[in-house]
Design a protein around this motif. Sequence first.
Motif, mmCIF file in Angstrom:
data_model
loop_
_atom_site.group_PDB
_atom_site.id
_atom_site.type_symbol
_atom_site.label_atom_id
_atom_site.label_comp_id
_atom_site.label_asym_id
_atom_site.label_seq_id
_atom_site.Cartn_x
_atom_site.Cartn_y
_atom_site.Cartn_z
ATOM 1 N N VAL A 60 36.078 -18.634 30.737
ATOM 2 C CA VAL A 60 34.687 -19.067 30.727
ATOM 3 C C VAL A 60 33.762 -17.861 30.590
ATOM 4 C CG1 VAL A 60 32.915 -20.178 32.138
ATOM 5 C CG2 VAL A 60 35.159 -21.209 31.956
ATOM 6 N N LEU A 86 34.013 -16.645 26.935
ATOM 7 C CA LEU A 86 33.308 -17.537 26.014
ATOM 8 C C LEU A 86 31.793 -17.434 26.180
ATOM 9 C CD1 LEU A 86 35.644 -20.646 26.251
ATOM 10 C CD2 LEU A 86 35.586 -18.920 24.463
ATOM 11 N N MET A 87 31.344 -17.168 27.410
ATOM 12 C CA MET A 87 29.902 -16.991 27.642
ATOM 13 C C MET A 87 29.429 -15.718 26.927
ATOM 14 S SD MET A 87 27.727 -17.020 31.200
ATOM 15 C CE MET A 87 28.483 -15.589 31.956
ATOM 16 N N GLU A 133 29.165 -16.314 23.274
ATOM 17 C CA GLU A 133 27.948 -17.065 22.965
ATOM 18 C C GLU A 133 26.720 -16.161 23.017
ATOM 19 O OE1 GLU A 133 26.990 -20.785 25.248
ATOM 20 O OE2 GLU A 133 24.999 -19.878 25.206
ATOM 21 N N GLY A 184 26.252 -16.197 19.454
ATOM 22 C CA GLY A 184 25.634 -17.526 19.388
ATOM 23 C C GLY A 184 26.598 -18.677 19.130
ATOM 24 N N TYR A 218 29.207 -21.529 20.131
ATOM 25 C CA TYR A 218 29.584 -22.315 21.325
ATOM 26 C C TYR A 218 31.019 -22.809 21.165
ATOM 27 C CZ TYR A 218 29.477 -26.035 24.863
ATOM 28 O OH TYR A 218 29.743 -26.855 25.948
ATOM 29 N N ILE A 219 31.884 -22.395 22.080
ATOM 30 C CA ILE A 219 33.279 -22.872 22.058
ATOM 31 C C ILE A 219 33.514 -23.612 23.365
ATOM 32 C CG2 ILE A 219 35.713 -22.198 21.914
ATOM 33 C CD1 ILE A 219 34.769 -19.565 20.592
ATOM 34 N N SER A 220 33.836 -24.938 23.283
ATOM 35 C CA SER A 220 34.073 -25.675 24.529
ATOM 36 C C SER A 220 35.502 -25.422 24.996
ATOM 37 C CB SER A 220 33.787 -27.168 24.345
ATOM 38 O OG SER A 220 34.644 -27.718 23.383
ATOM 39 N N VAL A 221 35.699 -25.512 26.298
ATOM 40 C CA VAL A 221 37.042 -25.306 26.855
ATOM 41 C C VAL A 221 37.795 -26.610 26.669
ATOM 42 C CG1 VAL A 221 38.358 -24.645 28.896
ATOM 43 C CG2 VAL A 221 36.096 -23.713 28.547
ATOM 44 N N ASP A 222 38.190 -26.880 25.450
ATOM 45 C CA ASP A 222 38.825 -28.161 25.230
ATOM 46 C C ASP A 222 39.894 -28.046 24.159
ATOM 47 O OD1 ASP A 222 37.852 -30.741 26.684
ATOM 48 O OD2 ASP A 222 38.856 -31.307 24.845
ATOM 49 N N GLU A 245 40.049 -27.121 21.235
ATOM 50 C CA GLU A 245 40.121 -25.876 20.488
ATOM 51 C C GLU A 245 40.904 -24.811 21.235
ATOM 52 O OE1 GLU A 245 35.938 -25.614 20.298
ATOM 53 O OE2 GLU A 245 35.813 -26.334 18.253
#
Lengths: 402, 87
Positions: free
Chosen positions: B44, B47-48, B51, B55, B57-61, B63
């Motif tokens: 997290v 990924l922050m 971003e 810029g 956005y990658i969700s923890v899902d 992907e």
Amino acid sequence: MHRVVVTGMGAVSACGLGAQALIEATQAGNSGVKSISFDDLDVQRVNTAARLSDADLASVEAQCANRMRDPVANYALMAAREAVAHAGLEAEHFGDACGVSIGSGFGGAQTLNRNYMKFSVEGSMRLDPMSVPKIMNNAAASWVSMEFGATGPALCLATACSSASQSIGMAWQMVALGQVDRCLAGGSEACLESGVFRVWELLRVMTADANRPFSKDRNGMTLGEGSGILVLETLESATARGAPIICELVGYGTNSDAKDLLRPNADRAVACMRQALKAAGLAPSDIGYVNAHGTGTVANDVNEITALREVFGNAFDTVKISSTKPVHGHALGAAGALELITAIGALQAQLAPPTINFNEVDPKINLDPVANTKQPIQTQAVMSNSLAFGGINATLIAKAYG
Amino acid sequence: MSTDRETLTKELMEMVAQEGMVDLSEITPEKRLEDLDIQSADFVMILMAIEEKWGAYISVDNELTDVETVGDLLNLAISKIEEHQAA
């Protein structure tokens, strides 16, 4: 032990005002998800949420505004007024004979957020002097108890996404034991505030696309808001006052993973559902529809479907499963109540509501849910699951009365 | 590999090291994130930081479910950053 029946339901959600609006939207697959933008956020990666429409917000404001209340309490009041009217309850039915059990995940998020902004951005010390009573998590439950003069136990469980399901379960226990004759039970959440939204974004469990539970291309959840309240009553009391009986609430299970704050545990979800089935005296094959927790995150999908497969065994292929979160959003502390009302709507109509936005079966879970269009069911019983952060699981089972 | 890609890869490796609190010398594309003791909370943070800097956005899902090595993470991040820049 008393048999517990549902005699009234009320809801406020992105689908509109009223339990019927929620049931109709979930049945039709009409999503309440809308675009959302926050002036306070310089950076916003996710641009959708299942928020109330501006017209509905104005209507709530017109009917409930009070300088001592945050929207989270207003939503609960709106839903409770509807449920009480639906159940035909009069002044004589409250007092010590009626409890209130209304959960919330965040409590007064708007008041908290506005105070933070004023304090830190403007540097003002002139904050809302009613902040404490507006923010406290139990405000919604207390306002509902005051509105009707319900002087029985007033409870507020703050167990994240299981708040409402556990609140209803707790009410079910109190009514079944005869501690009270009836209870107003459910959950409320008004969390669509800039700061709250941003921290959900940072946790990265929200999708920047569309919410697609169980679909191979799912990529996270969509936040929602609202309130759902049910009137639970002993069968004797409902019968004595000639109340219309919507259905019977027959089973409740709840437990804790005691393992990981965020990662769910399938074994514990299995135990939770089995506990509810045992309480209901039902076999898995008696359940015709499951309204899944179905957040649309891969962690939940894999966990919940693994658990459902284990619980239902041979019946897994026949039970209809869907997630209605793409319609009403993930309403956190209100989720379990909105979803139980949705499941009861399915039981009444004998139609399983669809999982909209579904594109393709995911080989990881190999589930073909009720996809995109409602499907007929022939059943006497439905189940609703809530599997929350903190490892808190809750399952409710409703059954046709008769 | 274009110079841009090389620079991006280098910057991403440094970021993974910094946010994952791992020594940069230990990080190679083949290395499994698990072996580097990079856990979900570190993810997290990484990924922050991506971003903030690019810029994207990658969700923890979905992907991230197939990401096992540093190289997997770099490939995903690069494709997301390029996708974001193209948009």
